[in-house]
Write a protein that holds these residues in place. Sequence first.
Motif, PDB file in Angstrom:
ATOM      1  N   HIS A 149       0.810  -1.188  -0.079  1.00 57.09           N
ATOM      2  CA  HIS A 149      -0.029  -0.079   0.010  1.00 57.09           C
ATOM      3  C   HIS A 149       0.671   1.230   0.188  1.00 57.09           C
ATOM      4  O   HIS A 149       1.950   1.369   0.159  1.00 57.09           O
ATOM      5  CB  HIS A 149      -0.780   0.154   1.309  1.00 57.09           C
TER       6      HIS A 149
ATOM      7  N   GLU B 268      -4.532   5.308   3.843  1.00 54.10           N
ATOM      8  CA  GLU B 268      -3.865   4.037   3.283  1.00 54.10           C
ATOM      9  C   GLU B 268      -4.505   3.382   2.119  1.00 54.10           C
ATOM     10  O   GLU B 268      -5.929   3.445   1.918  1.00 54.10           O
ATOM     11  CB  GLU B 268      -3.796   2.930   4.350  1.00 54.10           C
ATOM     12  N   ILE B 269      -3.888   3.486   0.864  1.00 53.15           N
ATOM     13  CA  ILE B 269      -4.526   2.794  -0.290  1.00 53.15           C
ATOM     14  C   ILE B 269      -3.789   1.819  -0.724  1.00 53.15           C
ATOM     15  O   ILE B 269      -2.699   1.823  -1.069  1.00 53.15           O
ATOM     16  CB  ILE B 269      -4.573   3.913  -1.317  1.00 53.15           C
ATOM     17  N   GLY B 270      -4.248   0.657  -0.696  1.00 52.61           N
ATOM     18  CA  GLY B 270      -3.727  -0.791  -1.064  1.00 52.61           C
ATOM     19  C   GLY B 270      -4.448  -1.809  -1.379  1.00 52.61           C
ATOM     20  O   GLY B 270      -5.408  -1.641  -1.658  1.00 52.61           O
TER      21      GLY B 270
ATOM     22  N   SER C 128      -7.739  -0.626   2.235  1.00 53.25           N
ATOM     23  CA  SER C 128      -7.652   0.717   1.927  1.00 53.25           C
ATOM     24  C   SER C 128      -8.635   1.636   3.136  1.00 53.25           C
ATOM     25  O   SER C 128      -9.662   0.941   3.479  1.00 53.25           O
ATOM     26  CB  SER C 128      -8.231   1.123   0.682  1.00 53.25           C
TER      27      SER C 128
ATOM     28  N   LYS D 223     -12.206  -0.401  -3.186  1.00 49.28           N
ATOM     29  CA  LYS D 223     -11.224   0.203  -4.636  1.00 49.28           C
ATOM     30  C   LYS D 223     -12.309   1.131  -5.423  1.00 49.28           C
ATOM     31  O   LYS D 223     -11.626   1.840  -5.864  1.00 49.28           O
ATOM     32  CB  LYS D 223     -10.938  -1.038  -5.365  1.00 49.28           C
TER      33      LYS D 223
ATOM     34  N   ILE E 272     -12.244   4.745  -4.289  1.00 50.55           N
ATOM     35  CA  ILE E 272     -11.076   5.543  -4.698  1.00 50.55           C
ATOM     36  C   ILE E 272     -10.928   5.659  -6.176  1.00 50.55           C
ATOM     37  O   ILE E 272     -10.381   6.760  -6.526  1.00 50.55           O
ATOM     38  CB  ILE E 272      -9.645   4.723  -4.356  1.00 50.55           C
TER      39      ILE E 272
END
Length: 217
Positions: free
Chosen positions: A82, A99-101, A105, A185, A188
Amino acid sequence: MNFKDLFDFLTQLNQNNSKEWMDQNRKWYKTLRLDFIDWLNELDLTLAEVDENYYSTPGNKGINRINNNLMFHPNKPVYKDHFGAGLDKAPNTGDFYIEIGLGQSMLAGGFWRPDSKTLRSIREAIDYDGEELKRILNKKSFKDTFGNLVVDDSLIRAPKGFSQGHPHLDLLRNKTFAVMHPLAKADILQNNFKDNVIAVYQEMLPFRRYLNRAVTV
């Protein structure tokens, strides 16, 4: 920020988690990292407009390293799955975490297993005015956004110095004081993602300010 490209990069990194692969794709990584920093910078400016007490945190100061700390966690992969960053990052306070993963996320904030001095300060604030914190936590829009406090290890009995019959014992027993808003996802990749981040920031703000006053005043 092209978050689809970010997810593609993380997917391939996760399948080839090694320094050799990263060296071959370092230009791709550096481009994404700079784009993410630019996106954080834009968010930083916007948050300063909606929060008069916001602590400016440029993207290059807020972004986390993608390398895992193998000295303390030798069994982890070389690289994280991430991109993460903390904004509104005043010294000795709980920041607003992004946090983007692949694994998860989220947008989060508060204190995760703070040191004993910080934890004592939070508990003393709850002892003095726990009703305010409960009002924040029980607000419908807050519960709709975050649910409850992050579930973590807690004491079985009252912490030292507090009565077993304390009216806010349920809060005092916690060792972590943090909330988290999960992100899909699809969320985002939406064009209005930044607007949603700002809305979550504003909803979380009274909670973070309560804790930050507790540890700084």
